[in-house]
Design a protein around this motif. Sequence first.
Motif, short mmCIF file in Angstrom:
data_model
loop_
_atom_site.label_atom_id
_atom_site.label_comp_id
_atom_site.label_asym_id
_atom_site.label_seq_id
_atom_site.Cartn_x
_atom_site.Cartn_y
_atom_site.Cartn_z
N UNK A 259 0.82 -1.21 0.00
CA UNK A 259 0.00 0.00 0.00
C UNK A 259 0.85 1.27 0.00
N UNK A 260 2.09 1.16 0.46
CA UNK A 260 2.95 2.32 0.53
C UNK A 260 3.91 2.40 -0.65
N UNK A 261 3.69 1.55 -1.66
CA UNK A 261 4.52 1.57 -2.86
C UNK A 261 3.84 2.38 -3.96
N UNK A 262 4.64 3.18 -4.65
CA UNK A 262 4.10 3.98 -5.75
C UNK A 262 3.73 3.12 -6.94
N UNK A 263 4.50 2.05 -7.18
CA UNK A 263 4.23 1.14 -8.28
C UNK A 263 4.43 -0.29 -7.79
N UNK A 264 3.58 -1.22 -8.30
CA UNK A 264 3.70 -2.63 -7.98
C UNK A 264 3.71 -3.40 -9.29
N UNK A 265 4.80 -4.08 -9.58
CA UNK A 265 4.92 -4.84 -10.81
C UNK A 265 4.70 -6.31 -10.51
N UNK A 266 3.68 -6.88 -11.14
CA UNK A 266 3.27 -8.26 -10.88
C UNK A 266 3.50 -9.10 -12.14
N UNK A 267 4.37 -10.09 -12.04
CA UNK A 267 4.70 -10.93 -13.18
C UNK A 267 3.69 -12.06 -13.34
N UNK A 268 3.30 -12.32 -14.59
CA UNK A 268 2.28 -13.34 -14.87
C UNK A 268 2.71 -14.20 -16.05
N UNK A 269 2.13 -15.39 -16.14
CA UNK A 269 2.29 -16.26 -17.31
C UNK A 269 0.91 -16.70 -17.78
#
Length: 342
Positions: A259-269
Amino acid sequence: MRKIRAAICDEEELYCSRLVEYLQANQSEMVEACVCSQKKELKKLLLESGVDVVLMTEDFFAPDILSYGGVIFALLGDEMVSEEYREYPCILKYQKAPEILRGICRLAGERLDDTKMVSVLGKEKRSVAFYSPHQEFSQMYLAMGYAKICAAKERVLYLNLMECAGFEELFEEKYKENIGDFLFYLRRQEKNLRLRFESMLHQFGDVDYLPPVFFGEILREAGKEDYQALLVWLLVETDYDVIVWDLGGMFAGFFDLLEQCAEIYCLTRENQGAKQRLGQFLQCVEEYGGAALRERLHLIPVSGQCVISQGKSLMQELEWGEFGDYIRKQLKGGANVEGAGG
């Protein structure tokens, strides 16, 4: 914030000259170190400018030098220490220069008075998280590459919270302390945390990092308050522009950190198992943070095999090779990643 002043003293001129070259190129943020090859240089330094830590070979030990108060005197020697010097802390002479500086930081952090360090609020900073619900193996390289690219323009700290990250083999390094140790020091509110932190730092390229834990269970033993305290401490006590969190699993306070991150990168397949796990993760995101958290979440599709070179070419490939190009193409929302789409 005043730096800790250190003098490294050795009559071996070749050793001193090489150490000077390193110090000039890599002065520590927390330690201002100089080199003395003669006793008279050290005496002048002690008299005129004041020194916090003196690291010296046996040749420099003398009553008129040791008489200076408020100074930490340590031996620069080998593992076989003469009995008359065993009361002094010892830092090994023939080791890598970064290890010598880290040893000075550890020594200062343990022994110097807290009043020597002043906490200041830094400039605006941002936290960025990487996570894969199906534990995508290329995530670590993606996060490291992102950190490396950002470090061209900003000060970056990379924190790996994965089990068995394999950094010892990746960087051919044996770590004396890691992020688990720092969480412990932080929980106990030990003095001179900034110096302890500085003594643990390592680098890949221009990126600073704390070594990951060796035993993954330590990540589960730490509580929500430990990770929140770490985040707050980093924001208040350091001047990094970007903190990259490379997350391996859900620990206590996981979503509070996201919640305190400006960006969240989530890897998917695209396989069914990965889609199922992603679906549940997105439900968790919605239930915890709603639309505000979901809009900061960027899905990064991964296909094929990610082959990364090891050793010296790793850093170049992460930033400028095919994998570096892939990072720039995929990391949407990262305005400070040159070439990334918005």
